[in-house]
Design an enzyme around this catalytic site. Structure first.
Site, short mmCIF file in Angstrom:
data_model
loop_
_atom_site.label_atom_id
_atom_site.label_comp_id
_atom_site.label_asym_id
_atom_site.label_seq_id
_atom_site.Cartn_x
_atom_site.Cartn_y
_atom_site.Cartn_z
N ARG A 169 1.99 25.66 50.45
CA ARG A 169 2.83 24.67 49.76
C ARG A 169 4.03 24.40 50.66
NH1 ARG A 169 5.78 21.31 47.71
NH2 ARG A 169 5.96 20.83 45.49
N GLU A 177 2.08 12.77 43.33
CA GLU A 177 0.74 13.23 42.98
C GLU A 177 -0.27 12.13 43.30
OE1 GLU A 177 0.03 16.25 42.01
OE2 GLU A 177 2.12 16.90 41.90
N ARG A 211 0.32 30.23 45.89
CA ARG A 211 0.31 29.54 47.18
C ARG A 211 1.44 30.09 48.05
NH1 ARG A 211 0.66 23.42 45.01
NH2 ARG A 211 2.38 24.47 43.92
#
Length: 279
Positions: A169, A177, A211
């Protein structure tokens, strides 16, 4: 070093009268006499005098060390936990404008000591199964390897590479998005930047989705800077207060590039919150 200086000192010849001397730093004549004198000085001082080296215009000892400057900008804070050097990135590994799945060769010193024994055994058995064309068994063993967080990847010389998987990330930015305006463009730009390239990733920790959160560099380009200046990501100020990130976003806003072409683009974290709340 001592032997080299003895050779230089003992082997220098006298200058030829028909050869013009050239002037070096501080007006010192550069000739074979000058070289011999320099060798004598260095031999006597055993190169402990930095002033002598500077006088003759030679680099100081610390200047002889090769340093990396292309992939660690001066503004990079030195608080990461560890550093990854990835295998070349596949386009399909880019999830969106701020997420990448990468693989690191387990022959890397940091990784080699941490590979579970069973994963090594799966990889060996898979190689043997493929050698006898038992692809069903090979595929089953590959699944075991993947379930453990690894993968056997075909290398550039058609060799098998056991690699560890990391979901990255990008720290400090939040890209639109996929279903949002400019979400597709953000992903496409990130793919164009990193596809087929090996990345350097400075890891700071993990998020709630397991992540690895980090700064990503691609051939000397700071990826977060690239995405902010392209107007394809927000500065995620709730998690990162670096002033340069705010500046890069401000510059993109002023230029009305990317998502800033809209007068009031929706923030991705608000968009996600609305979806969770059924808005």
């Amino acid at each position: 070093m001592g032997n080299a200086l003895r050779f230089l000192y003992g082997g220098c010849c006298k200058p030829q009268s028909d050869e013009p001397d050239s002037l070096g730093p501080h007006g010192v004549t550069i000739s074979t006499v000058g070289v011999s004198a320099l060798a004598h000085d260095l031999f006597q001082f055993d190169i402990t005098s930095q002033g002598l080296l500077a006088f003759y215009g030679l680099p100081l000892p610390h200047a002889l060390v090769e340093v990396e400057t292309s992939s660690t900008p001066a503004y990079q804070p030195q608080h990461w936990k560890f550093e990854l050097h990835t295998l070349p990135v596949d386009a399909k590994a880019v999830a969106d404008g701020d997420g990448i799945t990468v693989y690191v060769d387990t022959r890397d010193p940091r990784e080699s000591a941490n590979v579970p024994i069973e994963v090594h055994e799966y990889a060996i058995r898979r190689s043997k199964a493929r050698a006898v064309k038992n692809y069903a068994e090979a595929d089953a063993l590959q699944k075991n390897i993947v379930d453990a967080g690894y993968r056997v990847i075909n290398g550039p010389n058609n060799d098998d590479i056991l690699a560890r998987k990391y979901r990255i990330r990008l720290r400090g930015i939040d890209a639109p998005e996929s279903a949002m305006p400019f979400g597709k463009q953000a992903k496409e730009e990130l793919v164009k930047l990193v596809q087929g390239k090996s990345l350097k990733v400075c890891i700071y920790g993990e998020d709630r989705y397991n992540r690895s959160v980090g700064d990503v560099y691609c051939n000397g380009t700071f990826v977060q800077e690239f995405m902010l200046k392209k107007g394809l990501a927000w500065h995620y100020v709730a998690y990162d207060q670096r002033p340069e990130f705010a500046l890069w976003e401000k510059e993109a806003r002023a230029a009305r590039v990317g998502l800033w072409a809209s007068s009031n683009p929706e923030k991705p974290w608000e968009w996600r919150k609305d979806r969770r709340n059924g808005v």
